[in-house]
Design a protein around this motif. Structure first.
Motif, PDB file in Angstrom:
ATOM      1  N   GLY A   1       3.937   2.860  -1.511  1.00  0.00           N
ATOM      2  CA  GLY A   1       2.966   3.395  -0.442  1.00  0.00           C
ATOM      3  C   GLY A   1       1.764   2.290  -0.646  1.00  0.00           C
ATOM      4  N   LYS A   2       0.943   2.428   0.313  1.00  0.00           N
ATOM      5  CA  LYS A   2      -0.163   1.419   0.629  1.00  0.00           C
ATOM      6  C   LYS A   2      -1.569   1.939   0.418  1.00  0.00           C
ATOM      7  CE  LYS A   2       2.716  -1.393   3.600  1.00  0.00           C
ATOM      8  NZ  LYS A   2       3.830  -0.473   3.826  1.00  0.00           N
ATOM      9  N   VAL A   3      -2.446   0.781  -0.082  1.00  0.00           N
ATOM     10  CA  VAL A   3      -3.930   1.430  -0.203  1.00  0.00           C
ATOM     11  C   VAL A   3      -4.591   0.211   0.577  1.00  0.00           C
ATOM     12  CG1 VAL A   3      -5.681   0.961  -1.784  1.00  0.00           C
ATOM     13  CG2 VAL A   3      -3.429   2.065  -2.668  1.00  0.00           C
ATOM     14  N   SER A   4      -5.501   0.670   1.431  1.00  0.00           N
ATOM     15  CA  SER A   4      -6.159  -0.417   2.225  1.00  0.00           C
ATOM     16  C   SER A   4      -7.740  -0.193   2.045  1.00  0.00           C
ATOM     17  CB  SER A   4      -5.792  -0.162   3.682  1.00  0.00           C
ATOM     18  OG  SER A   4      -4.682  -0.781   4.079  1.00  0.00           O
ATOM     19  N   LEU A   5      -8.346  -1.261   1.757  1.00  0.00           N
ATOM     20  CA  LEU A   5      -9.800  -1.164   1.500  1.00  0.00           C
ATOM     21  C   LEU A   5     -10.534  -2.338   2.277  1.00  0.00           C
ATOM     22  CD1 LEU A   5      -9.717  -1.572  -2.070  1.00  0.00           C
ATOM     23  CD2 LEU A   5      -9.823   0.580  -0.839  1.00  0.00           C
ATOM     24  N   VAL A   6     -11.906  -1.732   2.683  1.00  0.00           N
ATOM     25  CA  VAL A   6     -12.782  -2.891   3.559  1.00  0.00           C
ATOM     26  C   VAL A   6     -13.886  -3.251   2.343  1.00  0.00           C
ATOM     27  CG1 VAL A   6     -13.932  -0.854   4.697  1.00  0.00           C
ATOM     28  CG2 VAL A   6     -14.117  -3.535   5.421  1.00  0.00           C
TER      29      VAL A   6
ATOM     30  N   ARG B   1      -1.420  -8.068   1.654  1.00  0.00           N
ATOM     31  CA  ARG B   1      -2.103  -8.466   3.044  1.00  0.00           C
ATOM     32  C   ARG B   1      -3.611  -8.562   2.895  1.00  0.00           C
ATOM     33  NH1 ARG B   1      -1.784  -4.477   6.622  1.00  0.00           N
ATOM     34  NH2 ARG B   1      -1.792  -5.716   8.703  1.00  0.00           N
ATOM     35  N   LEU B   2      -4.031  -9.889   3.254  1.00  0.00           N
ATOM     36  CA  LEU B   2      -5.485 -10.011   2.999  1.00  0.00           C
ATOM     37  C   LEU B   2      -6.059 -10.466   4.451  1.00  0.00           C
ATOM     38  CD1 LEU B   2      -7.783  -9.980   0.931  1.00  0.00           C
ATOM     39  CD2 LEU B   2      -6.739 -12.161  -0.045  1.00  0.00           C
ATOM     40  N   GLN B   3      -7.145  -9.983   4.766  1.00  0.00           N
ATOM     41  CA  GLN B   3      -7.711 -10.633   6.236  1.00  0.00           C
ATOM     42  C   GLN B   3      -9.481 -10.865   6.012  1.00  0.00           C
ATOM     43  OE1 GLN B   3      -6.962  -8.389   9.717  1.00  0.00           O
ATOM     44  NE2 GLN B   3      -6.494 -10.185  10.697  1.00  0.00           N
ATOM     45  N   PHE B   4      -9.866 -12.177   6.507  1.00  0.00           N
ATOM     46  CA  PHE B   4     -11.091 -12.083   6.434  1.00  0.00           C
ATOM     47  C   PHE B   4     -11.727 -12.211   7.693  1.00  0.00           C
ATOM     48  CE2 PHE B   4      -9.108 -14.246   2.766  1.00  0.00           C
ATOM     49  CZ  PHE B   4      -9.811 -13.681   1.883  1.00  0.00           C
ATOM     50  N   VAL B   5     -13.011 -11.568   7.759  1.00  0.00           N
ATOM     51  CA  VAL B   5     -13.827 -11.491   8.980  1.00  0.00           C
ATOM     52  C   VAL B   5     -14.888 -12.593   9.179  1.00  0.00           C
ATOM     53  CG1 VAL B   5     -14.769 -10.019  10.566  1.00  0.00           C
ATOM     54  CG2 VAL B   5     -13.122  -9.158   9.170  1.00  0.00           C
ATOM     55  N   TYR B   6     -14.961 -13.472   9.945  1.00  0.00           N
ATOM     56  CA  TYR B   6     -15.998 -14.554   9.943  1.00  0.00           C
ATOM     57  C   TYR B   6     -16.959 -14.302  11.266  1.00  0.00           C
ATOM     58  CZ  TYR B   6     -12.496 -16.924   7.194  1.00  0.00           C
ATOM     59  OH  TYR B   6     -11.375 -17.424   6.072  1.00  0.00           O
TER      60      TYR B   6
ATOM     61  N   LEU C   1     -10.741  -7.526   4.175  1.00  0.00           N
ATOM     62  CA  LEU C   1      -9.735  -6.263   4.515  1.00  0.00           C
ATOM     63  C   LEU C   1      -8.512  -6.467   3.518  1.00  0.00           C
ATOM     64  CD1 LEU C   1     -10.119  -6.376   8.212  1.00  0.00           C
ATOM     65  CD2 LEU C   1     -10.761  -4.675   6.740  1.00  0.00           C
ATOM     66  N   ILE C   2      -8.003  -5.818   2.708  1.00  0.00           N
ATOM     67  CA  ILE C   2      -7.270  -6.032   1.608  1.00  0.00           C
ATOM     68  C   ILE C   2      -6.106  -4.571   1.511  1.00  0.00           C
ATOM     69  CG2 ILE C   2      -8.614  -5.390  -0.169  1.00  0.00           C
ATOM     70  CD1 ILE C   2      -7.047  -7.601  -1.935  1.00  0.00           C
ATOM     71  N   GLU C   3      -4.825  -5.047   1.626  1.00  0.00           N
ATOM     72  CA  GLU C   3      -3.918  -3.990   1.505  1.00  0.00           C
ATOM     73  C   GLU C   3      -3.105  -4.430   0.400  1.00  0.00           C
ATOM     74  OE1 GLU C   3      -2.329  -1.724   5.139  1.00  0.00           O
ATOM     75  OE2 GLU C   3      -0.597  -2.964   4.268  1.00  0.00           O
ATOM     76  N   GLY C   4      -2.512  -3.226  -0.494  1.00  0.00           N
ATOM     77  CA  GLY C   4      -1.712  -3.460  -1.642  1.00  0.00           C
ATOM     78  C   GLY C   4      -0.614  -2.199  -1.610  1.00  0.00           C
ATOM     79  N   ILE C   5       0.339  -2.583  -2.258  1.00  0.00           N
ATOM     80  CA  ILE C   5       1.369  -1.826  -2.358  1.00  0.00           C
ATOM     81  C   ILE C   5       1.696  -1.222  -3.869  1.00  0.00           C
ATOM     82  CG2 ILE C   5       4.173  -1.365  -2.042  1.00  0.00           C
ATOM     83  CD1 ILE C   5       3.834  -2.995   0.393  1.00  0.00           C
ATOM     84  N   LYS C   6       1.910   0.096  -3.924  1.00  0.00           N
ATOM     85  CA  LYS C   6       1.988   0.513  -5.415  1.00  0.00           C
ATOM     86  C   LYS C   6       3.098  -0.095  -6.125  1.00  0.00           C
ATOM     87  CE  LYS C   6       0.757   3.280  -8.928  1.00  0.00           C
ATOM     88  NZ  LYS C   6       0.435   4.546  -9.163  1.00  0.00           N
ATOM     89  N   TYR C   7       3.306  -0.565  -7.263  1.00  0.00           N
ATOM     90  CA  TYR C   7       4.523  -1.502  -7.669  1.00  0.00           C
ATOM     91  C   TYR C   7       5.060  -2.456  -6.827  1.00  0.00           C
ATOM     92  CZ  TYR C   7       3.892   2.607 -11.042  1.00  0.00           C
ATOM     93  OH  TYR C   7       3.670   3.338 -11.909  1.00  0.00           O
ATOM     94  N   GLY C   8       4.317  -2.938  -5.878  1.00  0.00           N
ATOM     95  CA  GLY C   8       4.883  -4.048  -4.927  1.00  0.00           C
ATOM     96  C   GLY C   8       5.132  -5.356  -5.727  1.00  0.00           C
ATOM     97  N   ASN C   9       5.875  -6.095  -5.139  1.00  0.00           N
ATOM     98  CA  ASN C   9       6.268  -7.400  -5.814  1.00  0.00           C
ATOM     99  C   ASN C   9       5.119  -8.465  -5.298  1.00  0.00           C
ATOM    100  OD1 ASN C   9       8.634  -6.980  -6.804  1.00  0.00           O
ATOM    101  ND2 ASN C   9       9.798  -7.242  -4.776  1.00  0.00           N
ATOM    102  N   PRO C  10       4.660  -9.291  -6.258  1.00  0.00           N
ATOM    103  CA  PRO C  10       3.723 -10.477  -5.813  1.00  0.00           C
ATOM    104  C   PRO C  10       4.133 -11.043  -4.686  1.00  0.00           C
ATOM    105  CG  PRO C  10       3.976 -10.276  -8.196  1.00  0.00           C
ATOM    106  CD  PRO C  10       5.197  -9.802  -7.548  1.00  0.00           C
ATOM    107  N   ASP C  11       3.375 -10.977  -3.679  1.00  0.00           N
ATOM    108  CA  ASP C  11       3.482 -12.084  -2.558  1.00  0.00           C
ATOM    109  C   ASP C  11       2.664 -11.959  -1.396  1.00  0.00           C
ATOM    110  OD1 ASP C  11       4.466 -14.094  -0.891  1.00  0.00           O
ATOM    111  OD2 ASP C  11       6.031 -12.884  -0.025  1.00  0.00           O
ATOM    112  N   LEU C  12       1.360 -12.478  -1.550  1.00  0.00           N
ATOM    113  CA  LEU C  12       0.411 -12.132  -0.646  1.00  0.00           C
ATOM    114  C   LEU C  12       0.349 -12.953   0.491  1.00  0.00           C
ATOM    115  CD1 LEU C  12      -2.682 -10.824  -0.546  1.00  0.00           C
ATOM    116  CD2 LEU C  12      -3.416 -13.113  -1.186  1.00  0.00           C
ATOM    117  N   LYS C  13       0.095 -12.321   1.898  1.00  0.00           N
ATOM    118  CA  LYS C  13      -0.205 -12.955   2.980  1.00  0.00           C
ATOM    119  C   LYS C  13      -1.652 -12.907   3.277  1.00  0.00           C
ATOM    120  CE  LYS C  13       4.463 -12.081   5.263  1.00  0.00           C
ATOM    121  NZ  LYS C  13       5.018 -13.577   4.642  1.00  0.00           N
ATOM    122  N   ILE C  14      -2.282 -14.070   3.956  1.00  0.00           N
ATOM    123  CA  ILE C  14      -3.540 -14.234   4.448  1.00  0.00           C
ATOM    124  C   ILE C  14      -3.385 -13.960   5.973  1.00  0.00           C
ATOM    125  CG2 ILE C  14      -5.267 -15.531   4.422  1.00  0.00           C
ATOM    126  CD1 ILE C  14      -4.675 -16.182   1.580  1.00  0.00           C
ATOM    127  N   LEU C  15      -3.648 -13.116   6.550  1.00  0.00           N
ATOM    128  CA  LEU C  15      -3.629 -12.798   7.940  1.00  0.00           C
ATOM    129  C   LEU C  15      -4.510 -13.839   8.912  1.00  0.00           C
ATOM    130  CD1 LEU C  15      -3.207  -9.132   8.361  1.00  0.00           C
ATOM    131  CD2 LEU C  15      -1.526 -10.593   7.582  1.00  0.00           C
TER     132      LEU C  15
END
Lengths: 247, 247
Positions: free
Chosen positions: B167-172, B194-199, B210-224
């Motif tokens: 499942g996913k956890v999303s924070l601002v 997933r990580l997204q920056f607001v300028y 903005l950051i979203e993680g997956i419980k027990y997910g594999n490492p591989d971050l995307k920067i939107l």
């Protein structure tokens, strides 16, 4: 001065610098990443010492020499690249400022001593070593691109050992490793302070990250303005032109 | 239906949603952050359960209700905000989909059980508690803004407890805490994906992450892709208009 080019080497302009550099498509050709790191990093201007790890053909020391008068040491493990770097440095008459060591970065804290540098820069291999079948068949390129001779943790732990308390460590890498980089920087007491993302275009994911930390720094990260590479019409943005021109 | 407004409350439009929400300048008024989180986060569409922590006046559950038919639970520790959220939910006839709990997020894993949610969202207090002199003198605002009743580590550890495996956890949050957030997410086994920056503008530092993680997910971050708020002429960018309009 006389310059000897070997194998398939060519002498390329370092854009905007008036300098030249020996490159070889089969061994190592510097990319935008080096220009981005040289633009991004803090640089001590008149006092201090800089060390660049994974120097390749010496592009980062050569670019940094335009920004500072302090001495710069480059470390490269591949003899052929080390040799290219040496000749480029001589050709540009930068041998009073830039020195190259042919060696393994993991040996440097023992060889050079701990905590001696004001700035450590590194453009490390980006990819975790895949199985031998998938790896780049060209050994020189493979070592430059994959974590064959050093892991990301080696790089960060050595950066931390080499840098002074309050000194800076600047890296260029790929977004996929940002989480590893941040957790390892903290583990090795190099607190991330500045982070900058490079986006190919508005509307696209970032494909390059620039990160700088301070040894024993206080937590407080800044995320610098976005670097957008191309405009909608596929021309370079003004900011990217400035970076390529070395401003 | 009849709506009772108390004290200095007002009934505001939730832009682009056709919904309304009770706000109060002295207690809590939702900001761009909530709209950004609702736009950014993954949402389960027809199956699953969502929980929103630090819900305030219920803005995030209300915004998410436009994107999904699954049940949404909001948790708010301040009774007055909880009461505002309840009334807004009733007024919008969303009480079949959204439930509010008046309680402490730290009690939720025990009360609700562990690993039950497909998505946990949270717009937590942003600031480490300063000394009592500097703190916002309005207690309601202070609790919403400062880590008085819960720390960032409480938030992330509770998110991790509540979310399902996969499942996913999303924070601002704010850039200054990104390093803490990333290291704590990894500590609590929610891998940032997933990580997204607001300028605020091209050429300015990011001010929202903005950051979203997956419980027990594999490492591989995307920067939107970067979210730029204002154009050079100080008008909202098209992307920001879309986000505000809830698309």
């Amino acid at each position: 001065m006389e310059l000897e080019l070997k194998y398939d080497e060519r002498l390329d302009h370092v854009l905007g610098s008036g300098l030249k550099i020996i490159q070889s498509p089969s061994v190592f050709a510097f990319s935008l990443d080096a220009a981005l790191l040289a633009h991004f990093t803090y640089v001590p201007f008149h006092k201090g010492k800089i060390i660049d790890l994974c120097s390749g053909n010496g592009i980062i020391p050569i670019l940094l020499s335009k920004k500072t008068t302090v001495s710069i040491l480059g470390v490269e493990i591949q003899e052929r690249l080390y040799d290219m770097a040496k000749r480029s440095i001589m050709f540009n008459k930068l041998d009073n400022q830039i020195e190259m060591i042919h060696g393994d970065l993991k040996d440097m804290p023992r060889t050079l001593g701990k905590g001696k540098y004001d700035l450590v820069t590194c453009n490390p291999p980006y990819f975790i070593t895949p199985n031998t079948k998938e790896i780049n068949e060209n050994e020189h390129l493979a070592i430059a691109r994959h974590e064959i001779l050093c892991t990301l943790e080696d790089v960060i732990s050595v950066c931390s050992d080499l840098v002074k308390e309050g000194g800076k460590v600047s890296l260029v890498h790929r977004p996929g490793r940002l989480v590893d980089i941040i957790t390892m920087m903290r583990k090795y007491k190099v607190e991330p302070k500045r982070l900058q993302f490079v986006y190919p275009k508005i509307g696209k994911e970032a494909n390059i990250i620039l990160i700088e930390g301070i040894k024993y720094g206080n937590p407080d990260l800044k995320i610098l303005d976005p670097i957008i590479v191309y405009k909608d019409n596929n021309e370079y943005t003004d900011l990217l032109r400035e970076i390529i021109d070395g401003n």
